[in-house]
Design an enzyme around this catalytic site. Structure first.
Site, mmCIF file in Angstrom:
data_model
loop_
_atom_site.group_PDB
_atom_site.id
_atom_site.type_symbol
_atom_site.label_atom_id
_atom_site.label_comp_id
_atom_site.label_asym_id
_atom_site.label_seq_id
_atom_site.Cartn_x
_atom_site.Cartn_y
_atom_site.Cartn_z
ATOM 1 N N LYS A 13 -8.960 -10.086 -3.041
ATOM 2 C CA LYS A 13 -8.624 -9.116 -1.998
ATOM 3 C C LYS A 13 -7.307 -8.470 -2.411
ATOM 4 C CE LYS A 13 -6.624 -7.838 1.272
ATOM 5 N NZ LYS A 13 -5.866 -6.548 1.279
ATOM 6 N N GLU A 33 2.851 -17.530 -3.475
ATOM 7 C CA GLU A 33 3.851 -16.899 -4.351
ATOM 8 C C GLU A 33 4.496 -15.800 -3.520
ATOM 9 O OE1 GLU A 33 4.625 -17.927 -7.242
ATOM 10 O OE2 GLU A 33 2.951 -19.198 -7.796
HETATM 11 P P1 NAD Z 1 2.106 -8.351 1.911
HETATM 12 O O1 NAD Z 1 2.411 -9.725 2.330
HETATM 13 O O2 NAD Z 1 2.317 -7.247 2.872
HETATM 14 O O3 NAD Z 1 0.566 -8.242 1.436
HETATM 15 C C1 NAD Z 1 0.043 -9.051 0.433
HETATM 16 C C2 NAD Z 1 -1.482 -9.090 0.576
HETATM 17 O O4 NAD Z 1 -1.836 -9.786 1.774
HETATM 18 C C3 NAD Z 1 -2.143 -7.724 0.692
HETATM 19 O O5 NAD Z 1 -3.335 -7.740 -0.055
HETATM 20 C C4 NAD Z 1 -2.433 -7.605 2.170
HETATM 21 O O6 NAD Z 1 -3.498 -6.730 2.496
HETATM 22 C C5 NAD Z 1 -2.799 -9.025 2.508
HETATM 23 N N1 NAD Z 1 -2.688 -9.392 3.913
HETATM 24 C C6 NAD Z 1 -1.953 -8.789 4.884
HETATM 25 N N2 NAD Z 1 -2.097 -9.468 6.054
HETATM 26 C C7 NAD Z 1 -2.930 -10.506 5.814
HETATM 27 C C8 NAD Z 1 -3.435 -11.592 6.604
HETATM 28 N N3 NAD Z 1 -3.097 -11.718 7.896
HETATM 29 N N4 NAD Z 1 -4.250 -12.474 6.019
HETATM 30 C C9 NAD Z 1 -4.574 -12.372 4.704
HETATM 31 N N5 NAD Z 1 -4.128 -11.382 3.908
HETATM 32 C C10 NAD Z 1 -3.307 -10.461 4.455
HETATM 33 O O7 NAD Z 1 2.937 -8.131 0.573
HETATM 34 P P2 NAD Z 1 3.114 -6.777 -0.253
HETATM 35 O O8 NAD Z 1 4.013 -5.866 0.509
HETATM 36 O O9 NAD Z 1 1.784 -6.286 -0.686
HETATM 37 O O10 NAD Z 1 3.871 -7.315 -1.561
HETATM 38 C C11 NAD Z 1 5.247 -7.424 -1.671
HETATM 39 C C12 NAD Z 1 5.682 -8.863 -1.521
HETATM 40 O O11 NAD Z 1 5.033 -9.675 -2.496
HETATM 41 C C13 NAD Z 1 7.168 -9.051 -1.785
HETATM 42 O O12 NAD Z 1 7.706 -9.914 -0.806
HETATM 43 C C14 NAD Z 1 7.211 -9.707 -3.155
HETATM 44 O O13 NAD Z 1 8.363 -10.474 -3.396
HETATM 45 C C15 NAD Z 1 5.976 -10.538 -3.114
HETATM 46 N N6 NAD Z 1 5.550 -10.893 -4.470
HETATM 47 C C16 NAD Z 1 5.724 -12.181 -4.889
HETATM 48 C C17 NAD Z 1 5.365 -12.536 -6.190
HETATM 49 C C18 NAD Z 1 5.557 -13.947 -6.696
HETATM 50 O O14 NAD Z 1 5.030 -14.253 -7.751
HETATM 51 N N7 NAD Z 1 6.275 -14.815 -6.006
HETATM 52 C C19 NAD Z 1 4.813 -11.578 -7.033
HETATM 53 C C20 NAD Z 1 4.645 -10.289 -6.576
HETATM 54 C C21 NAD Z 1 5.020 -9.955 -5.276
#
Ligand code: NAD
Length: 527
Positions: free
Chosen positions: A173, A246
């Protein structure tokens, strides 16, 4: 040129529209997958998985390597798509996403058999009694991958490859901001003739992610924000599905007075502004030792001013657009908060005025402190706040003064001093004279501590998240009953005391004193 805000991705009941953040143009559309479609596809994946698991590692690797060849043949097309969906330069799409995934595909195609080889366990004195133990690693079934927009190619693809090599079916997803890049991953594997049903890509928003967790699947590999990570863990708990989280970071860089200044400056600028600062491991806090701070800051500012900001598809772009208007607003809020609390901006500090899309100028902040959002919250944008310190202990205390713990870096020519500091820093990875890049090392584990999450991706530890370890225990002397079986008696009690005193020491010599009692007990049980 007038500034124009990028439309937020439209998610209707049927489709998502993907926009180029650098221009605001529509790039394409993808389906908004419904919960019913997710459930049906996970069912198909479950049916396809046993046949896949019955293949040898070498047979599975053949599909991964065919997919790898397709990626290599279409590298420019894929890099352009990534660049257009995220705003990052094409060069970064290649260097930070495609090169690492090609390397990872090769590594796990070649070494998974070795990394998951059954392991014999030394069970000490029980081994002398004709018993053996080993661990075999079995696939989990269907692995669900929920991924963000900042590395829309590398993050899901790495996990797809590792999960498949471990014998699982996979459901992805992706972020609603980058659906087309994820669909390209599905397309590549389809053309590599991966068996039908084994890999599905569910484009959609958070609701599609919820549907994937509720399908349910056998593991969730989630990469994203702390807030969503908590929701994911809660939803997965209802099914007792285990999760790897992550999450975000606020990664510190510590520059000691004996660092190679040229490289520390270049490393700081690349680590803060690559991917427009939207990497979970981007440098979000820089601590420089007081004695070298004036020169370090002057050179960082000069280097930052020299960066070329432009659309990602131009060949000489260093810093592209940010991926979303929402993220740009967070960056600006953090910068404004810092300014109000006394910070100064030697360069940057505003939305780039020459572009229509979501460009924020590479920004250096000084005179910052830990009251400011810019030093506490994840900014996830092209901002490098620099603060000074006097002693090593102070640097460690500042680095650890955060709810996050993903990566950190220490810059010094004295490697022993660097390692001493590294051991005191609370982070999943600490690099010495390096920054950000170890996510690209297929061999090394990736993951955080504190609110940066738990579990690991990449390396053997990451692979172990995608299998179920099964302990197989064998007693080869099948005619001898165990001394602790029924029936209990005074001699049995005496023997058990003897076991407590001697056997538990692990000493064969001491345990051998119990041999006569054990033999008597053997006949007692058999009588
Ligand atoms: P986000 O949490 O908004 O979304 C991540 C994913 O989760 C998306 O695919 C989104 O559609 C999905 N999602 C949203 N609500 C959900 C729910 N209730 N249940 C299941 N899935 C749901 O994050 P983002 O804005 O897409 O990404 C940025 C964040 O990701 C930053 O905080 C960044 O630090 C983090 N990140 C971490 C790593 C790591 O390896 N630690 C790597 C890349 C990004």
């Amino acid at each position: 040129m007038s500034t124009q805000t990028r439309p937020t991705p439209l998610t209707s009941t049927t489709e998502i529209i993907s926009y180029d953040p650098a221009t605001g143009e529509e790039i394409g559309r993808a389906p908004q997958t419904t919960a019913a479609q997710v459930t049906a596809a996970v069912k198909r994946a479950r049916a396809a998985q046993p046949a896949w698991a019955s293949l040898t590692f070498r047979e599975r690797a053949r599909f991964i390597l065919s997919a790898r060849q397709i990626v290599l043949d279409e590298i420019d097309e894929i890099a352009t798509l990534i660049s257009r969906e995220t705003g990052k330069p094409v060069s970064e799409a290649i260097s930070m996403e495609i090169v690492p995934t090609l390397d990872l595909m090769h590594y796990f195609a070649r070494y998974t058999a070795n990394l998951l080889r059954p392991q014999k366990i030394d069970i000490g004195q029980y081994g002398l009694m004709g018993r053996t133990s080993r661990i075999v690693y079995k696939p989990l079934g269907v692995v669900g991958i929920i991924s963000p927009w900042n590395f829309p190619w590398a993050t899901p693809l790495d996990e797809v490859v590792m999960a498949l090599m471990a014998g699982n079916a996979v459901a992805v997803k992706p972020s609603e901001l980058t659906p087309l890049t994820a669909l390209k991953i599905g397309d590549v594997f389809e053309r590599a003739d991966l068996p039908a049903g084994l890999l599905s890509v569910f484009t959609g928003d958070g609701a599609t992610g919820v549907a994937l967790i509720d399908a349910p699947v056998d593991k969730i590999m989630f990469t994203g924000s702390v807030a969503t990570g908590k929701r994911v863990a809660e939803a997965a708990a209802k099914h007792l599905t285990s999760v790897v989280l992550e999450l975000g970071g606020k990664d510190p860089m510590i520059v000691l007075e004996d660092a190679n200044l040229d490289n520390a400056v270049r490393g700081a600028v690349w680590g803060a502004f690559a991917n427009s600062g939207q990497a979970c491991a981007s440098i979000e806090r820089c601590y420089v030792q007081e004695s070298i701070a004036p020169e370090f800051i002057e050179r960082v500012v000069a280097e930052t001013k020299a960066l070329k900001q432009n659309v990602g598809t131009a060949a000489d772009t260093d810093v592209g657009a940010m991926s979303s208007e929402r993220q740009l607003r967070i960056v600006d809020e953090h910068v404004q908060d810092a300014l109000q609390r006394g910070a100064h901006i030697p360069t940057g500090g505003r939305r780039a005025p020459d572009f229509a899309g979501t460009f924020y100028e590479p920004t250096v902040l000084i005179d910052v402190d830990h009251r400011m959002e810019i030093m506490r919250e994840e900014t996830f944008g092209p901002v490098l706040p620099i603060m000074t310190f006097r002693t090593d202990a102070e640097a460690v205390a500042l680095a650890n003064d955060s709810i996050y713990g993903l990566t950190a870096s220490v810059w010094t020519k004295d490697i022993a001093r660097g390692k001493r500091l590294a051991e005191q820093i609370e982070a999943g990875t600490v690099m010495i004279n390096e920054v950000v890049y170890t996510h690209a090392l297929a061999q090394t584990p990736w993951g955080g501590v504190k609110q940066s999450g738990f579990g690991r991706t990449h390396g053997r530890l990451g692979l172990l998240e995608l299998v179920s370890p099964q302990h197989v225990h064998v007693n080869r002397i099948s005619f001898v009953p165990d001394v602790w079986w029924f029936r209990y008696s005074p001699p049995a009690g005496k023997l058990f005391h003897g076991l407590a005193k001697h056997f538990t020491t692990g000493s064969v010599v001491k345990s051998s004193r119990l041999l006569p009692q054990m033999i008597r007990r053997f006949f007692e049980i058999r009588s």
